[in-house]
Design a protein around this motif. Structure first.
Motif, PDB file in Angstrom:
ATOM      1  N   ARG A   1     -31.065 -17.475 -13.960  1.00 60.28           N
ATOM      2  CA  ARG A   1     -29.659 -17.412 -13.571  1.00 60.28           C
ATOM      3  C   ARG A   1     -29.498 -16.636 -12.269  1.00 60.28           C
ATOM      4  O   ARG A   1     -28.787 -17.052 -11.353  1.00 60.28           O
ATOM      5  N   THR A   2     -30.187 -15.505 -12.174  1.00 58.28           N
ATOM      6  CA  THR A   2     -30.129 -14.701 -10.944  1.00 58.28           C
ATOM      7  C   THR A   2     -30.763 -15.447  -9.789  1.00 58.28           C
ATOM      8  O   THR A   2     -30.237 -15.455  -8.666  1.00 58.28           O
ATOM      9  N   LEU A   3     -31.897 -16.085 -10.040  1.00 56.06           N
ATOM     10  CA  LEU A   3     -32.555 -16.892  -9.010  1.00 56.06           C
ATOM     11  C   LEU A   3     -31.609 -17.958  -8.481  1.00 56.06           C
ATOM     12  O   LEU A   3     -31.471 -18.137  -7.262  1.00 56.06           O
ATOM     13  N   ALA A   4     -30.928 -18.662  -9.385  1.00 63.76           N
ATOM     14  CA  ALA A   4     -30.024 -19.731  -8.970  1.00 63.76           C
ATOM     15  C   ALA A   4     -28.863 -19.190  -8.152  1.00 63.76           C
ATOM     16  O   ALA A   4     -28.465 -19.786  -7.139  1.00 63.76           O
ATOM     17  N   ALA A   5     -28.311 -18.039  -8.575  1.00 62.67           N
ATOM     18  CA  ALA A   5     -27.185 -17.453  -7.845  1.00 62.67           C
ATOM     19  C   ALA A   5     -27.595 -17.069  -6.428  1.00 62.67           C
ATOM     20  O   ALA A   5     -26.870 -17.335  -5.462  1.00 62.67           O
ATOM     21  N   VAL A   6     -28.756 -16.454  -6.290  1.00 57.96           N
ATOM     22  CA  VAL A   6     -29.233 -16.051  -4.960  1.00 57.96           C
ATOM     23  C   VAL A   6     -29.515 -17.284  -4.106  1.00 57.96           C
ATOM     24  O   VAL A   6     -29.165 -17.334  -2.922  1.00 57.96           O
ATOM     25  N   ALA A   7     -30.123 -18.291  -4.714  1.00 57.95           N
ATOM     26  CA  ALA A   7     -30.457 -19.516  -3.971  1.00 57.95           C
ATOM     27  C   ALA A   7     -29.217 -20.194  -3.408  1.00 57.95           C
ATOM     28  O   ALA A   7     -29.265 -20.816  -2.339  1.00 57.95           O
ATOM     29  N   HIS A   8     -28.090 -20.049  -4.096  1.00 57.42           N
ATOM     30  CA  HIS A   8     -26.867 -20.726  -3.673  1.00 57.42           C
ATOM     31  C   HIS A   8     -25.831 -19.760  -3.080  1.00 57.42           C
ATOM     32  O   HIS A   8     -24.675 -20.139  -2.898  1.00 57.42           O
ATOM     33  N   GLY A   9     -26.254 -18.540  -2.779  1.00 62.86           N
ATOM     34  CA  GLY A   9     -25.371 -17.598  -2.096  1.00 62.86           C
ATOM     35  C   GLY A   9     -24.196 -17.152  -2.930  1.00 62.86           C
ATOM     36  O   GLY A   9     -23.137 -16.820  -2.378  1.00 62.86           O
TER      37      GLY A   9
ATOM     38  N   ARG B   1     -25.319  -9.710  -4.882  1.00 58.29           N
ATOM     39  CA  ARG B   1     -24.820  -9.308  -3.562  1.00 58.29           C
ATOM     40  C   ARG B   1     -25.895  -8.524  -2.810  1.00 58.29           C
ATOM     41  O   ARG B   1     -26.134  -8.771  -1.624  1.00 58.29           O
ATOM     42  N   ALA B   2     -26.542  -7.576  -3.477  1.00 62.68           N
ATOM     43  CA  ALA B   2     -27.595  -6.785  -2.822  1.00 62.68           C
ATOM     44  C   ALA B   2     -28.740  -7.682  -2.381  1.00 62.68           C
ATOM     45  O   ALA B   2     -29.316  -7.495  -1.300  1.00 62.68           O
ATOM     46  N   ALA B   3     -29.079  -8.681  -3.202  1.00 64.95           N
ATOM     47  CA  ALA B   3     -30.134  -9.622  -2.823  1.00 64.95           C
ATOM     48  C   ALA B   3     -29.715 -10.428  -1.598  1.00 64.95           C
ATOM     49  O   ALA B   3     -30.519 -10.669  -0.690  1.00 64.95           O
ATOM     50  N   ASP B   4     -28.458 -10.840  -1.563  1.00 63.87           N
ATOM     51  CA  ASP B   4     -27.941 -11.587  -0.421  1.00 63.87           C
ATOM     52  C   ASP B   4     -27.996 -10.737   0.846  1.00 63.87           C
ATOM     53  O   ASP B   4     -28.314 -11.240   1.935  1.00 63.87           O
ATOM     54  N   VAL B   5     -27.710  -9.446   0.698  1.00 60.86           N
ATOM     55  CA  VAL B   5     -27.789  -8.525   1.833  1.00 60.86           C
ATOM     56  C   VAL B   5     -29.224  -8.453   2.358  1.00 60.86           C
ATOM     57  O   VAL B   5     -29.457  -8.468   3.572  1.00 60.86           O
ATOM     58  N   MET B   6     -30.200  -8.366   1.452  1.00 58.29           N
ATOM     59  CA  MET B   6     -31.601  -8.315   1.877  1.00 58.29           C
ATOM     60  C   MET B   6     -31.939  -9.533   2.732  1.00 58.29           C
ATOM     61  O   MET B   6     -32.604  -9.426   3.766  1.00 58.29           O
ATOM     62  N   LEU B   7     -31.466 -10.691   2.298  1.00 58.62           N
ATOM     63  CA  LEU B   7     -31.791 -11.917   3.021  1.00 58.62           C
ATOM     64  C   LEU B   7     -31.094 -11.985   4.377  1.00 58.62           C
ATOM     65  O   LEU B   7     -31.713 -12.316   5.389  1.00 58.62           O
TER      66      LEU B   7
END
Length: 201
Positions: free
Chosen positions: A99-107, A115-121
């Motif tokens: 679920r987390t993987l999918a959320a990060v993959a799709h922003g 959000r923190a993962a999106d910031v890293m990217l």
């Protein structure tokens, strides 16, 4: 008179624990960082992650939180680690649910973790995702390909049997050691391969 060496600069890292099985990876990573004077660990755990921590590790919120330097609520999207202006050297999602993987993959930044993962990217910083699921369907594989194209490192915790682990702790330490290597954090958690495999017949 000899000059004293400057104290090592403290580096900030985010450790996120989601609801996938394998909370021990996040716990062990926190334990390793806890003993490093130049590392400051920010912990954020999803609601499902807390449930997994309790079930798999038998730990309370306070017990796990004591291993981190700073603990953030997963619903607090206004926390420091939600901003690119916060100087953070990297983030590990350990373990990372599909679920987390999918959320990060799709922003989809619908929690502090995503959000923190999106910031890293977006800031071109290191994001390591210890994905935990088997078997995988095509959607999982495509999401892993997507986050890889975005700059993340997909790092499933795969046992290195050539190191001849003698316990479950050895297997966990080896996986966490690989993550620390990816973050460029010095450690002595697991032995390193120095060669010696016999040539294949």
């Amino acid at each position: 008179m000899a000059q004293l060496k400057p104290a090592p600069a403290v580096r900030d890292f985010v450790v996120a624990i989601t609801g996938a099985s394998g909370a021990v990876y996040g716990k062990r990573l926190l334990e390793a960082m806890h003993d490093m004077p130049d590392v400051r660990a920010h912990l954020v755990v999803s609601p499902a992650g807390w449930r997994t921590v309790t079930h798999e590790l038998g730990m309370s919120v306070d017990e796990l939180s004591s291993l981190a330097d700073i603990v953030h609520d997963a619903s607090d999207v206004g926390a420091s680690i939600a901003s690119g202006s916060f100087r953070c050297q990297g983030m590990v999602v350990a373990p990372c649910s599909m679920r987390t993987l999918a959320a990060v993959a799709h922003g989809i930044s619908d929690s502090l973790i995503t959000r923190a993962a999106d910031v890293m990217l977006k800031e071109r910083r290191r994001l390591v995702m210890m994905v935990r699921e088997t078997p995988l369907h095509l959607g999982h594989i495509r999401n892993m390909a997507t986050v890889t194209e975005m700059g993340a490192i997909v790092c499933p915790p795969m046992p290195a049997f050539y190191l001849k682990p003698r316990s479950l702790n050895d297997i966990v330490d080896q996986a966490v050691a690989r993550v620390l290597d990816l973050l460029d954090v010095q450690h002595e958690l697991a032995p390193r391969w120095t060669g010696g495999l016999a040539a294949a017949a």
